[in-house]
Enzyme design. Structure first.
Site, PDB file in Angstrom:
ATOM      1  N   TYR A   1       0.853  -1.195   0.000  1.00 38.24           N
ATOM      2  CA  TYR A   1       0.000   0.000   0.000  1.00 38.24           C
ATOM      3  C   TYR A   1       0.883   1.238   0.000  1.00 38.24           C
ATOM      4  CZ  TYR A   1      -5.022  -0.578   0.232  1.00 38.24           C
ATOM      5  OH  TYR A   1      -6.325  -0.763  -0.101  1.00 38.24           O
TER       6      TYR A   1
ATOM      7  N   GLU B   1      -0.542   4.865  -0.536  1.00 37.82           N
ATOM      8  CA  GLU B   1      -1.311   6.088  -0.784  1.00 37.82           C
ATOM      9  C   GLU B   1      -0.410   7.315  -0.686  1.00 37.82           C
ATOM     10  OE1 GLU B   1      -2.944   3.690   1.052  1.00 37.82           O
ATOM     11  OE2 GLU B   1      -5.129   4.034   0.931  1.00 37.82           O
TER      12      GLU B   1
ATOM     13  N   ASP C   1      -7.225  12.894 -25.226  1.00 40.48           N
ATOM     14  CA  ASP C   1      -7.206  11.509 -24.763  1.00 40.48           C
ATOM     15  C   ASP C   1      -6.572  10.710 -25.898  1.00 40.48           C
ATOM     16  OD1 ASP C   1      -7.734   8.856 -24.298  1.00 40.48           O
ATOM     17  OD2 ASP C   1      -9.843   9.129 -23.766  1.00 40.48           O
TER      18      ASP C   1
ATOM     19  N   THR D   1      -4.362   5.526 -21.865  1.00 38.57           N
ATOM     20  CA  THR D   1      -4.219   4.218 -21.243  1.00 38.57           C
ATOM     21  C   THR D   1      -2.836   3.725 -21.653  1.00 38.57           C
ATOM     22  OG1 THR D   1      -5.311   3.259 -23.157  1.00 38.57           O
ATOM     23  CG2 THR D   1      -6.647   3.551 -21.180  1.00 38.57           C
TER      24      THR D   1
ATOM     25  N   LYS E   1      -2.690  -0.118 -24.965  1.00 33.21           N
ATOM     26  CA  LYS E   1      -3.111  -0.258 -26.375  1.00 33.21           C
ATOM     27  C   LYS E   1      -1.852  -0.268 -27.247  1.00 33.21           C
ATOM     28  CE  LYS E   1      -7.725   1.502 -25.467  1.00 33.21           C
ATOM     29  NZ  LYS E   1      -7.833   2.207 -24.190  1.00 33.21           N
TER      30      LYS E   1
ATOM     31  N   ARG F   1      -2.451  -2.909 -18.167  1.00 33.57           N
ATOM     32  CA  ARG F   1      -3.710  -2.149 -18.094  1.00 33.57           C
ATOM     33  C   ARG F   1      -3.555  -1.061 -17.038  1.00 33.57           C
ATOM     34  NH1 ARG F   1      -7.160  -4.884 -21.135  1.00 33.57           N
ATOM     35  NH2 ARG F   1      -8.662  -3.249 -20.798  1.00 33.57           N
TER      36      ARG F   1
HETATM   37  N1  DSN Z   1     -12.625   0.049 -24.463  1.00 33.11           N
HETATM   38  C1  DSN Z   1     -11.658   0.831 -25.191  1.00 33.11           C
HETATM   39  C2  DSN Z   1     -11.727   0.596 -26.636  1.00 33.11           C
HETATM   40  O1  DSN Z   1     -12.044  -0.522 -27.009  1.00 33.11           O
HETATM   41  O2  DSN Z   1     -11.446   1.473 -27.420  1.00 33.11           O
HETATM   42  C3  DSN Z   1     -11.725   2.247 -24.864  1.00 33.11           C
HETATM   43  O3  DSN Z   1     -11.702   2.429 -23.505  1.00 33.11           O
END
Ligand code: DSN
Length: 418
Positions: free
Chosen positions: A55, A57, A201, A227, A230, A236
């Site tokens: 932990y 924080e 984003d 994120t 990708k 993740r």
């Molecule tokens: N779920 C993602 C996507 O498939 O683009 C976006 O958050």
């Protein structure tokens, strides 16, 4: 890898068995979900590391718990690498994922009810870009822009007109189903014309931005989220980048505003992924993602399949099935039966519902991570076409399934014991 999960199976047969089945599924199918990827073995190792036990924080050197000497080191390293890779002023690597990251930004710099200009989900945006069923759409006054009806590309003049009319406090760009380059600079300028904060984003394309294959939103954009799982090929998780002037507000909004303890195993895996993305091999890999998407898109076009906007500049292809006598939902199902994994997707100005839309979305990041190139894209395009044409023919689909397995065998995934 199998052995790793077989060990789990000995103690917990149910979970172990599911993990083994999922491993086999990933190894024996062609993964074309545009938001997914296969991480490196080191990213996987760090994601499953002992840092999950801790932990912490707070932020490095300002924690609410003892014992964080090494957690501080890993978080500081992830921040340093993220700043260097993207040229950002301030970085927060704690957001649990993309959706919380976006909400954290809104809560950092806006008041409930403030106006935000963002891209509509059914035009290529995201749930957290103001969809009415999402918290973002309920808590803030979102005005939505889309793509041009004819070109299916972003209409920057429409954004300018909407910005002048609605005077938003924040203008958001970035998408989940848009295959063209986005002119972040143009959108930033519009934001400044109306006194709004600019936000990007870049979740889908952050790997391509890191590899300098897509125009970067840095250094001019006020706040950027991504994120990490990708095209960036990390675990993740998510990152918020911002100009120094927003740093305090952003950090406060993440913790204690929205979250508790950071997921330190993810932070370590993010640090590794950022290190990998800084290598020249990552640029080569990212170039191949784009070449593969371009090739796959052109092959599908040759077969008479419509592609939204006529092609792609990035990792993503939005396929319009309206002239193919099959819906997006049916195509997703038929393709899954033969081992090609895609998701049904709305196309711009879709007349069908989100549960059974007119399109499918395809991405090439994951199959490029497996080492596939243009030669495989030609075969995959043909397999997609044959499946769509023969959605109810079990004999043909069985044959296609064998071809899918053959390709997967040539490009092994996670063969090593970790
Ligand atoms: N779920 C993602 C996507 O498939 O683009 C976006 O958050």
């Amino acid at each position: 890898m199998r052995k790793f999960y077989q060990k789990i199976k000995k103690e917990d047969p149910i979970v172990g068995d599911i993990l083994l089945k999922e491993l086999k599924r990933q190894q024996t199918t062609i993964e074309l979900i545009a938001s997914e990827n296969f991480v490196s073995e080191n990213v996987l190792r760090a994601s499953a590391s002992i840092l999950t036990n801790k932990y912490s924080e707070g932020y490095p050197k300002k924690r609410y718990y003892g014992g964080n000497e090494f957690i501080d080191q890993i978080e500081e390293l992830a921040i340093k690498r993220a700043k260097k890779l993207f040229g950002a002023e301030h970085v927060n690597v704690q957001p649990y994922s993309g959706s919380p990251a976006n909400i954290e930004v809104y809560s950092a710099v806006l008041k409930f009810g403030d106006t935000i200009l963002g891209m509509a989900l059914d035009q290529g945006g995201h749930l957290t870009h103001g969809h009415p069923v999402n918290f973002s759409g309920k808590a803030y006054n979102f005005v939505q822009y889309g793509v041009n009806k004819k070109t299916h590309k972003i209409d920057y003049e429409e954004i300018r007109k909407l910005a002048k009319k609605h005077k938003p406090k924040l203008i958001l760009s970035g998408a989940t189903a848009y295959s063209r380059k986005i002119d972040f600079k143009k959108i930033h300028k519009i934001a400044k014309e109306v006194g709004a904060i600019s936000m990007v984003d870049m979740a889908h394309i952050s790997g391509l931005v890191a590899a300098k294959l897509h125009p970067s939103p840095f250094p001019f954009t006020d706040i950027v989220t991504t994120t990490t799982h990708k095209t960036l090929r990390g675990p993740r998780g998510a990152i918020i980048f911002c100009k120094e002037e927003f740093a305090k507000q952003i950090d406060k909004a993440v913790f204690p505003g929205m979250q508790g303890g950071p997921h330190n195993q993810t932070t370590a895996a993010i640090a590794i992924a950022l290190g990998e993305a800084a290598k020249s091999s990552f640029r080569k890999y990212s170039k191949q993602i784009i070449k593969n998407a371009d090739c796959l898109s052109k092959e599908l076009l040759k077969k008479g399949i419509k592609i939204i906007s006529g092609g792609t500049d990035n990792h993503l292809i939005l396929v319009d099935l309206t002239n193919q006598n099959i819906s997006g939902k049916e195509a997703e199902k038929a393709l899954e039966e033969i081992g090609i994994i895609v998701n049904k997707n709305m196309v711009p100005y879709d007349k069908r519902s989100p549960f059974d839309p007119s399109g499918i979305r395809i991405g090439t990041a994951a199959i490029t991570s497996r080492g596939m190139k243009q030669i495989e894209m030609k075969i995959i395009a043909n397999l997609i076409f044959q499946t769509i044409q023969n959605k109810d023919n079990t004999t043909i689909k069985q044959k296609i399934k064998k071809d899918v397995k053959k390709i997967c065998k040539k490009f092994p995934l996670y063969k090593n014991e970790l």
